[in-house]
Design a protein around this motif. Structure first.
Motif, mmCIF file in Angstrom:
data_model
loop_
_atom_site.group_PDB
_atom_site.id
_atom_site.type_symbol
_atom_site.label_atom_id
_atom_site.label_comp_id
_atom_site.label_asym_id
_atom_site.label_seq_id
_atom_site.Cartn_x
_atom_site.Cartn_y
_atom_site.Cartn_z
ATOM 1 N N UNK A 187 0.820 -1.207 0.000
ATOM 2 C CA UNK A 187 0.000 0.000 0.000
ATOM 3 C C UNK A 187 0.856 1.261 0.000
ATOM 4 N N UNK A 188 2.058 1.177 0.522
ATOM 5 C CA UNK A 188 2.887 2.373 0.681
ATOM 6 C C UNK A 188 3.633 2.756 -0.590
ATOM 7 N N UNK A 189 3.573 1.973 -1.618
ATOM 8 C CA UNK A 189 4.345 2.290 -2.822
ATOM 9 C C UNK A 189 3.930 3.628 -3.428
ATOM 10 N N UNK A 190 2.723 4.039 -3.188
ATOM 11 C CA UNK A 190 2.221 5.292 -3.739
ATOM 12 C C UNK A 190 2.456 6.461 -2.788
ATOM 13 N N UNK A 191 2.909 6.171 -1.582
ATOM 14 C CA UNK A 191 2.846 7.188 -0.531
ATOM 15 C C UNK A 191 4.143 7.305 0.251
ATOM 16 N N UNK A 192 5.260 7.433 -0.445
ATOM 17 C CA UNK A 192 6.567 7.657 0.175
ATOM 18 C C UNK A 192 6.990 6.527 1.095
ATOM 19 N N UNK A 193 6.546 5.314 0.826
ATOM 20 C CA UNK A 193 6.979 4.182 1.615
ATOM 21 C C UNK A 193 8.235 3.555 1.029
ATOM 22 N N UNK A 194 8.872 2.706 1.812
ATOM 23 C CA UNK A 194 10.070 2.019 1.332
ATOM 24 C C UNK A 194 10.201 0.696 2.072
ATOM 25 N N UNK A 195 11.042 -0.165 1.541
ATOM 26 C CA UNK A 195 11.336 -1.445 2.176
ATOM 27 C C UNK A 195 12.754 -1.376 2.710
ATOM 28 N N UNK A 196 12.922 -1.666 4.003
ATOM 29 C CA UNK A 196 14.239 -1.661 4.638
ATOM 30 C C UNK A 196 14.502 -3.012 5.285
ATOM 31 N N UNK A 197 15.761 -3.329 5.397
ATOM 32 C CA UNK A 197 16.156 -4.535 6.108
ATOM 33 C C UNK A 197 16.460 -4.144 7.542
ATOM 34 N N UNK A 198 15.708 -4.658 8.477
ATOM 35 C CA UNK A 198 15.838 -4.254 9.876
ATOM 36 C C UNK A 198 16.983 -4.987 10.556
ATOM 37 N N UNK A 199 17.374 -4.449 11.707
ATOM 38 C CA UNK A 199 18.425 -5.091 12.501
ATOM 39 C C UNK A 199 17.966 -6.443 13.028
ATOM 40 N N UNK A 200 16.646 -6.622 13.121
ATOM 41 C CA UNK A 200 16.113 -7.898 13.574
ATOM 42 C C UNK A 200 16.128 -8.938 12.469
ATOM 43 N N UNK A 201 16.505 -8.504 11.252
ATOM 44 C CA UNK A 201 16.576 -9.420 10.137
ATOM 45 C C UNK A 201 15.341 -9.384 9.275
ATOM 46 N N UNK A 202 15.546 -9.401 7.957
ATOM 47 C CA UNK A 202 14.434 -9.454 7.026
ATOM 48 C C UNK A 202 13.879 -8.090 6.682
ATOM 49 N N UNK A 203 13.146 -8.005 5.581
ATOM 50 C CA UNK A 203 12.593 -6.727 5.117
ATOM 51 C C UNK A 203 11.343 -6.324 5.893
#
Length: 626
Positions: free
Chosen positions: A317-333
């Motif tokens: 849903x965030x692709x249209x609204x300044x969202x992004x995918x990050x890899x967290x310190x806990x592991x995984x996106x």
């Protein structure tokens, strides 16, 4: 007509000449107030300052410059330079020490920062210096008025106090409701409330420490610190506005004019000592530091993640609204949504929902000067947040269809069976797996918005052909006319209902048929779960306040029709939560989420950015219910 070069020369002359004129004017006034014989006693007065006074003044100066260095930390966070806090503190202290001493702090401070930070170019250094200077001036105006209101100050400062009482809430409202100012084609992003509050706090510490530096260098009994502080802040502001090096002239004039008669020599000696400790010594240290600027940091390689790697397809849903995918310190996106006030972890991170995730989110939010917020998480992360003593709120329920167990032959879906029979009798045909014709889809979208209101943004969606082309779409036709369509996010193991559009005269049950058809498609494609997205939940059914608030939110989101629509599919209702470190953070964060949903960013032009549609998530939306 004068040439542009002549104008620029005149402007430079004015910038250089005006401070000189101000200094000379202040010197003339001071010469009338301070007899020449008093000036002859200054060496003796300076010699009379005890060593402990010099030492304590140096300690207060160090404290003031530690606070001063935080301005750059906040500016780097606001501008998103990704400069670590430690490097920002060093360059901030150097830049301000040089700028406040030599004058023309905007330019001299920018050059010092550029020298110290090789990863910044001249433009970035100038932008950084500009933000630090402007933010301090605004902080000075707010704090001086408030300090003059609560501490002993001259009567004429009441105007400053009234101005501050208007300015502070006005700025807070501006930063929240208009975080981006547009001037023609240029957009200026204002700092978050958290950054602004930090600047105010550090500015107060800075000016209090600087005033304490001067106070300890004055003879005992000259004046109480609570009396000196507002006078010092007023004198500091006059010096800033004069743009003379170190505020020389106006600063002395204000203080000497306000002191008790007969103490001019002691005060002038204290000011001279103050300038030596607070201006000359830091400037000397800064010049030595500039001989060896900081080394350029090594670039860190990042491993980008894809939207389809996320545990929940709803995060798309965030692709249209300044969202992004990050890899967290806990592991995984994980899906990250940055609004003007928050850095939000959106949807449930799956098996990575633990305390490490909370700590990582807090660090990332702090690095941008935003509030860490969790929005629509599952019970596991909400439980971890409660253990960490975060504020947690049950905000929504997701309607989940377990595809393998989905069948119409159950009593709970008798209303759905009736709707599907009505659609079949009306001769509606369904097609899936391809986007509907562009013009027809745009026509339906325009009709829907005319009937229901403008489409919302944020975690909700607006029709965009580029984005819909990347989704699974089911369309409904009456003969050859498009009368409705529904789009679905597709993830690794689940689908999630996104937008729904239908013609005003579409047969009753058309949208039910679209969703039913999509569930069958998901089963055929090997997916195990389809989410019909969420509806508003009451956080606490035993509380009259929360029942009232949930009812109001439900009405604003289109009434109970949305829950009734999804209930026809007899879904499994899964609670979703919001969480923030404090209840104040929760209030500000959720209010900012609501603001973004109601006032979304403009859609990107076609073929430039994928869009998102999530009109079924009406947790905080208004009447834009499908």
């Amino acid at each position: 007509m004068p040439s542009s070069r002549a104008l620029s020369v005149a402007q430079v002359g004015a910038r250089v000449g005006v401070p000189i004129v101000i200094f000379l004017g202040c010197a003339m006034i001071l010469s009338r107030q301070v007899p020449s014989d008093i000036l002859l006693t200054l060496p003796a007065q300076l010699a009379g300052i005890a060593s402990w006074q010099w030492g304590l003044a140096a300690v207060f100066t160090a404290g003031s410059f530690f606070a001063v260095a935080q301005y750059d930390v906040q500016a780097h966070r606001a501008l998103g330079t990704k400069v670590p806090d430690g490097r920002a503190r060093i360059t901030g202290a150097v830049g301000i020490a040089i700028g406040q001493t030599v004058g023309f702090g905007l330019v001299s401070g920018a050059l010092a920062r550029w020298r110290m930070l090789p990863e910044l170019n001249v433009g970035q250094a100038l932008k950084l210096s500009t933000m630090v200077s402007l933010s301090f001036v605004i902080a000075w105006a707010c704090l001086t008025g408030l300090v003059c209101l609560v501490l002993p100050a001259p009567v004429w400062t009441s105007a400053l106090s009234v101005g501050a009482l208007v300015l502070v809430p006005g700025l807070a409202a501006l930063l929240f409701f208009r975080p981006t100012l547009t001037f023609g084609s240029r957009a200026i992003h204002l700092p978050s409330l958290r950054i602004s509050a930090s600047i105010l706090g550090w500015a107060l510490v800075d000016m209090a420490m600087a005033a304490a530096t001067l106070w300890v260098l004055l003879p005992a009994g000259t004046m109480p610190f609570v009396t000196l502080l507002p006078l010092f802040m007023i004198a500091l502001g006059c010096g800033l506005m004069s743009n003379t090096p170190g505020g020389v002239g106006p600063f002395e004039l204000v203080l000497v004019t306000a002191i008790p008669v007969g103490t001019e020599a002691e005060v002038l000696a204290g000011i001279l000592a103050f300038r030596a400790v607070y201006y000359a010594l830091p400037a000397l240290c800064a010049m030595l530091a500039m001989l060896r600027p900081l080394t350029k940091p090594k670039s860190m390689t990042s491993h980008p993640a894809h939207w389809h790697d996320l545990p929940s397809s709803e995060a798309q849903a965030l692709r249209q609204n300044d969202g992004c995918v990050e890899v967290s310190a806990a592991g995984g996106p994980v899906a990250i949504w940055s609004t003007s006030q928050t850095r939000t972890l959106f949807t449930d991170p799956g098996n990575r929902a633990n305390a490490r995730m909370l700590s990582w989110l807090q660090r990332r939010a702090r690095s941008q000067g935003r509030i860490p917020l969790i929005y629509k998480s599952g019970a596991r992360l909400a439980h971890a947040a409660r253990r960490a003593q975060w504020a947690v709120l049950h905000i929504a329920d997701d309607a989940i269809i377990d595809v393998k167990d989905y069948t119409l032959d159950v009593p709970a879906r008798r209303r759905l069976r009736r709707k599907l029979r009505a659609v079949t009798s009306a001769g509606v045909t369904l097609r899936s797996g391809c986007a509907p014709p562009l013009k027809d889809a745009e026509r339906l979208d325009a009709q829907w918005q005319a009937q229901c209101g403008s489409a919302r943004g944020g975690s909700m969606g607006r029709y965009c052909p580029d984005y819909v082309s990347d989704q699974w779409v089911v369309s409904a036709y009456s003969d050859t006319e498009l009368i409705g369509f529904a789009s679905f996010h597709r993830g690794a193991s689940d689908w999630c209902l996104d937008i729904m559009r239908h013609a005003p005269d579409a047969p009753d049950g058309t949208m039910h048929a679209l969703v039913h058809h999509a569930i069958q498609d998901a089963h055929a494609e090997g997916f195990t779960r389809v989410s019909l997205a969420s509806v508003i939940a009451c956080p606490n059914g035993s509380s009259a306040f929360w029942r009232w608030a949930a009812q109001k939110a439900l009405i604003a989101a289109g009434g109970s029709g949305l829950r009734q629509f999804k209930s026809a599919f007899a879904p499994r209702w899964v609670p979703r939560y919001a969480a923030a470190p404090t209840w104040l953070s929760m209030i500000i964060g959720m209010a900012d989420i609501a603001r973004v949903i109601r006032n979304p960013i403009p859609l990107a032009a076609p073929k430039t950015s994928p869009a998102h549609h999530q009109d079924e998530n009406y947790e905080l939306a208004s009447h834009s219910a499908a």
